[in-house]
Design a protein around this motif. Structure first.
Motif, PDB file in Angstrom:
ATOM      1  N   SER A  63      28.718  62.652  18.421  1.00 45.88           N
ATOM      2  CA  SER A  63      29.955  62.427  18.319  1.00 45.88           C
ATOM      3  C   SER A  63      30.655  63.678  17.294  1.00 45.88           C
ATOM      4  CB  SER A  63      30.711  61.253  17.904  1.00 45.88           C
ATOM      5  OG  SER A  63      30.149  60.823  16.909  1.00 45.88           O
ATOM      6  N   GLY A  64      31.685  64.220  17.139  1.00 44.84           N
ATOM      7  CA  GLY A  64      32.206  64.924  16.132  1.00 44.84           C
ATOM      8  C   GLY A  64      31.732  66.223  15.847  1.00 44.84           C
ATOM      9  N   LEU A  65      30.840  66.821  17.019  1.00 45.47           N
ATOM     10  CA  LEU A  65      30.190  67.972  16.782  1.00 45.47           C
ATOM     11  C   LEU A  65      31.280  69.194  17.131  1.00 45.47           C
ATOM     12  CD1 LEU A  65      26.842  67.716  18.790  1.00 45.47           C
ATOM     13  CD2 LEU A  65      27.217  67.544  16.362  1.00 45.47           C
ATOM     14  N   SER A  66      31.261  70.330  16.476  1.00 51.70           N
ATOM     15  CA  SER A  66      32.059  71.226  16.447  1.00 51.70           C
ATOM     16  C   SER A  66      32.139  72.134  17.963  1.00 51.70           C
ATOM     17  CB  SER A  66      31.968  72.468  15.084  1.00 51.70           C
ATOM     18  OG  SER A  66      32.684  73.493  15.519  1.00 51.70           O
ATOM     19  N   THR A  67      33.140  72.342  18.265  1.00 53.91           N
ATOM     20  CA  THR A  67      33.193  73.219  19.431  1.00 53.91           C
ATOM     21  C   THR A  67      33.252  74.649  19.472  1.00 53.91           C
ATOM     22  OG1 THR A  67      35.474  72.744  19.973  1.00 53.91           O
ATOM     23  CG2 THR A  67      33.848  71.299  21.044  1.00 53.91           C
ATOM     24  N   SER A  68      33.271  75.130  18.186  1.00 52.35           N
ATOM     25  CA  SER A  68      33.676  76.483  17.860  1.00 52.35           C
ATOM     26  C   SER A  68      32.551  77.553  17.824  1.00 52.35           C
ATOM     27  CB  SER A  68      34.210  76.514  16.327  1.00 52.35           C
ATOM     28  OG  SER A  68      35.430  75.896  16.124  1.00 52.35           O
ATOM     29  N   GLU A  69      32.491  78.486  18.767  1.00 52.09           N
ATOM     30  CA  GLU A  69      31.528  79.587  18.785  1.00 52.09           C
ATOM     31  C   GLU A  69      31.535  80.651  17.682  1.00 52.09           C
ATOM     32  OE1 GLU A  69      32.176  81.001  22.645  1.00 52.09           O
ATOM     33  OE2 GLU A  69      31.380  79.106  23.559  1.00 52.09           O
ATOM     34  N   GLY A  70      30.737  81.410  17.606  1.00 52.97           N
ATOM     35  CA  GLY A  70      30.754  82.287  16.771  1.00 52.97           C
ATOM     36  C   GLY A  70      29.601  83.281  16.823  1.00 52.97           C
ATOM     37  N   THR A  71      29.131  84.281  15.823  1.00 54.80           N
ATOM     38  CA  THR A  71      28.073  85.212  15.788  1.00 54.80           C
ATOM     39  C   THR A  71      27.349  84.885  14.447  1.00 54.80           C
ATOM     40  OG1 THR A  71      29.738  86.809  14.457  1.00 54.80           O
ATOM     41  CG2 THR A  71      29.566  86.759  16.872  1.00 54.80           C
ATOM     42  N   ALA A  72      26.209  85.508  14.340  1.00 47.61           N
ATOM     43  CA  ALA A  72      25.378  85.264  13.433  1.00 47.61           C
ATOM     44  C   ALA A  72      24.138  86.597  13.468  1.00 47.61           C
ATOM     45  CB  ALA A  72      24.415  84.048  13.317  1.00 47.61           C
ATOM     46  N   VAL A  73      23.696  87.129  12.284  1.00 48.71           N
ATOM     47  CA  VAL A  73      22.799  88.151  12.368  1.00 48.71           C
ATOM     48  C   VAL A  73      21.528  87.735  12.903  1.00 48.71           C
ATOM     49  CG1 VAL A  73      21.621  89.832  10.948  1.00 48.71           C
ATOM     50  CG2 VAL A  73      24.305  89.472  10.782  1.00 48.71           C
ATOM     51  N   ALA A  74      20.807  88.260  13.557  1.00 52.44           N
ATOM     52  CA  ALA A  74      19.418  88.152  13.677  1.00 52.44           C
ATOM     53  C   ALA A  74      18.547  89.254  13.230  1.00 52.44           C
ATOM     54  CB  ALA A  74      19.030  88.018  15.274  1.00 52.44           C
ATOM     55  N   TYR A  75      17.412  89.088  13.116  1.00 45.17           N
ATOM     56  CA  TYR A  75      16.384  90.005  12.080  1.00 45.17           C
ATOM     57  C   TYR A  75      15.163  90.142  13.248  1.00 45.17           C
ATOM     58  CZ  TYR A  75      19.439  88.944   8.289  1.00 45.17           C
ATOM     59  OH  TYR A  75      20.388  88.889   7.445  1.00 45.17           O
ATOM     60  N   GLY A  76      14.285  91.312  12.788  1.00 42.97           N
ATOM     61  CA  GLY A  76      13.167  91.517  13.546  1.00 42.97           C
ATOM     62  C   GLY A  76      12.116  91.939  12.586  1.00 42.97           C
ATOM     63  N   PHE A  77      10.827  91.941  12.857  1.00 43.54           N
ATOM     64  CA  PHE A  77       9.508  92.431  11.854  1.00 43.54           C
ATOM     65  C   PHE A  77       9.504  93.682  12.271  1.00 43.54           C
ATOM     66  CE2 PHE A  77       9.000  87.764  10.755  1.00 43.54           C
ATOM     67  CZ  PHE A  77       8.840  87.875   9.803  1.00 43.54           C
ATOM     68  N   ASP A  78       9.441  94.727  11.582  1.00 46.42           N
ATOM     69  CA  ASP A  78       9.122  96.059  11.908  1.00 46.42           C
ATOM     70  C   ASP A  78       7.724  96.333  11.788  1.00 46.42           C
ATOM     71  OD1 ASP A  78       9.171  98.742  12.467  1.00 46.42           O
ATOM     72  OD2 ASP A  78      10.626  99.451  10.983  1.00 46.42           O
ATOM     73  N   ALA A  79       6.888  95.825  12.438  1.00 47.60           N
ATOM     74  CA  ALA A  79       5.407  96.110  12.227  1.00 47.60           C
ATOM     75  C   ALA A  79       4.952  97.566  12.316  1.00 47.60           C
ATOM     76  CB  ALA A  79       4.526  95.220  13.093  1.00 47.60           C
ATOM     77  N   ARG A  80       5.462  98.177  13.078  1.00 44.99           N
ATOM     78  CA  ARG A  80       4.910  99.433  13.324  1.00 44.99           C
ATOM     79  C   ARG A  80       5.248 100.389  12.006  1.00 44.99           C
ATOM     80  NH1 ARG A  80       5.775 102.145  19.152  1.00 44.99           N
ATOM     81  NH2 ARG A  80       4.357 100.461  19.649  1.00 44.99           N
ATOM     82  N   ALA A  81       6.296 100.309  11.653  1.00 45.33           N
ATOM     83  CA  ALA A  81       6.580 100.946  10.534  1.00 45.33           C
ATOM     84  C   ALA A  81       5.587 100.999   9.417  1.00 45.33           C
ATOM     85  CB  ALA A  81       7.970 100.827  10.039  1.00 45.33           C
TER      86      ALA A  81
ATOM     87  N   VAL B  25      14.081  93.334   9.135  1.00 43.25           N
ATOM     88  CA  VAL B  25      15.090  94.347   9.491  1.00 43.25           C
ATOM     89  C   VAL B  25      16.065  93.885  10.299  1.00 43.25           C
ATOM     90  CG1 VAL B  25      13.605  96.388   9.359  1.00 43.25           C
ATOM     91  CG2 VAL B  25      14.126  95.360  11.632  1.00 43.25           C
ATOM     92  N   PRO B  26      17.449  93.915   9.844  1.00 40.39           N
ATOM     93  CA  PRO B  26      18.540  93.345  10.873  1.00 40.39           C
ATOM     94  C   PRO B  26      18.696  93.811  12.124  1.00 40.39           C
ATOM     95  CG  PRO B  26      19.589  94.975   9.137  1.00 40.39           C
ATOM     96  CD  PRO B  26      17.944  94.882   8.803  1.00 40.39           C
ATOM     97  N   LEU B  27      19.121  93.068  13.089  1.00 41.81           N
ATOM     98  CA  LEU B  27      19.199  93.862  14.444  1.00 41.81           C
ATOM     99  C   LEU B  27      20.737  93.312  14.834  1.00 41.81           C
ATOM    100  CD1 LEU B  27      16.240  91.690  16.179  1.00 41.81           C
ATOM    101  CD2 LEU B  27      16.271  94.159  15.070  1.00 41.81           C
TER     102      LEU B  27
END
Length: 433
Positions: A151-169, A317-319
């Motif tokens: 009960s009482g959970l938020s119903t608001s959506e949003g955005t968030a930054v994802a990341y990745g590992f740049d292994a090849r670099a 690295v940020p995606l």
């Protein structure tokens, strides 16, 4: 394990270990598990190097086995990727402003015990774990029959930054050579059979290996200074020495990070040891957006210095921003089989309770026949969610790359935690192709 779990770099390195089949003395694992339970109160593998003599391999393997056994035993009781209170000593050194703990998208066993390559994955469905004060209560471990409420959970959506590992670099001779130099490994790094290697690979000196996986996971060991090093011709020996201080272990890891061009202030440090140990481990957790990332660098320190290390050599690295579902929608995913909700920490009652030591009494006859018209047992666990937290969790992709994506961690009324991915459906490829 499924395909994603098989791409775990640590698991791939363990598979490549030529001494993986060796075992500790009889009864060792049982002793560790018994002690922990009593005291606790709270991807295709790289080709294996040539197999050498038993004494050499036993010396190489022993430090990893003992450390992993203690960790895995604590995970059996605590059910999280960490150490049980009372088992280990040490805590966090918050050099990154007290970051929140990482979120795992795998069950406690998958993220800990099974990841160590020592214990089988838990069965699907309900896992019965009994203790004297729990009356044989059945706890949901993921994939079971669970009825969630909140009960009482938020119903608001949003955005968030994802990341990745740049292994090849990072997969370049210069980068590997710099790491080898920082670790005191001699020789020019060579790329062959799916991994970079430097130093002798036969257990006779400091050696480095770097797997061509999604995090560019590396391992280092110096068997010459391992406390479990046995004299030639001796198959068993007792380690000796004093446990290094927490500060010494963290300083060693901080120096290693700095020597590879990383900023130690971007990491949060922890350190542990366990009862009866003569070594101490330290971990450096990358921190992004106030959250620990579940791919830590780690070192193991003895009186003679750092004899093992491991970590993700690839940089994060940020995606960009990803759409994130609301707490309420993420809660609904707990009951959606597409998202495979997993318990990532056992309830507090299970953490506090000692394991049952009741002796098994063999039956003298089979159970009675079911009574006509009797109800059919179909256990459903009531799970009340009381808290939600948005964090970050790593996820292996079909091509072997690794992303670090927004994920929710839900805490239930008993102190257990559950996790689901937070990325909205529009950014999820359900086909997996």
């Amino acid at each position: 394990m499924n395909d994603n779990e098989q791409r775990d770099p640590l698991e791939r390195l363990r598979v490549a270990d030529p001494a993986a089949g060796l075992e500790a003395r009889d009864g060792f694992a049982d002793e560790v598990v018994a002690r922990v339970a009593a005291e606790t109160s709270a991807a295709s593998p790289a080709e294996a190097p040539p197999v050498t003599g038993l004494a050499v391999e036993r010396a190489r393997r022993r430090p990893t086995w003992l450390q992993v056994a203690a960790v895995a035993a604590s995970l059996l009781v605590v059910g999280a990727a960490g150490y049980g209170i009372g088992l280990t000593t040490g805590g966090a050194t918050n050099l990154a402003d007290g970051a929140a703990p990482p979120v795992s998208l795998r069950s406690g066993a998958d993220a800990g015990i099974a990841e160590q390559g020592m214990m089988p994955e838990p069965p699907t469905g309900d896992l019965k774990m009994s203790a004297p004060d729990l009356g044989g209560q059945i706890y949901p471990y993921g994939g079971g029959r669970n009825h969630f409420s909140a009960s009482g959970l938020s119903t608001s959506e949003g955005t968030a930054v994802a990341y990745g590992f740049d292994a090849r670099a990072a997969s370049a001779a210069g980068t590997i050579a710099a790491l080898a130099a920082a670790l005191g490994v001699e020789g020019t790094p060579e790329l062959a059979n799916g991994s970079w290697t430097a130093g002798p690979q036969d257990g006779t000196g400091p050696a480095l290996g770097v797997s061509l996986d999604g995090t560019l996971g590396f391992w280092y060991s110096d068997p010459r200074i391992a406390p479990w090093q046995c004299a030639d011709g001796t198959e068993t020996c007792e380690p000796s020495g004093q446990v290094p201080s927490e500060q010494a272990a963290i300083d060693a890891l901080r120096s290693l990070l700095a020597s590879t061009g990383r900023d130690p202030s971007a990491y949060e440090f922890t350190s542990e040891t366990w009862e009866g140990a003569v070594t101490r481990s330290a971990q450096a957790w990358p921190v992004r957006d106030g959250q620990r990332i579940d791919q830590a660098w780690t070192v193991e320190l003895s009186n003679d210095g750092m004899f093992s290390a491991a970590g993700a050599l690839a940089e994060l690295v940020p995606l960009g921003g990803y759409p994130v579902v609301s707490e309420q929608e993420a809660f609904d995913r707990l009951s959606d089989p597409r998202f495979g909700a997993q318990m990532t920490t056992l309830p507090i009652a299970m953490q506090d309770a000692p394991a049952t030591t009741d002796e098994w009494v063999p039956p003298t006859e089979p159970p009675a026949a079911p009574t006509p018209g009797a109800e059919v047992s179909w256990t459903v666990n009531d799970v009340e969610i009381v808290e939600a937290r948005l964090g970050l969790a790593s996820q292996w992709q079909p091509d072997g790359s690794v992303v670090v994506v927004p994920a929710y961690e839900f805490t239930d009324a008993d102190g257990g935690t559950w996790s689901v991915i937070a990325v909205a459906d529009a950014k999820l490829d359900f086909a997996g192709e």
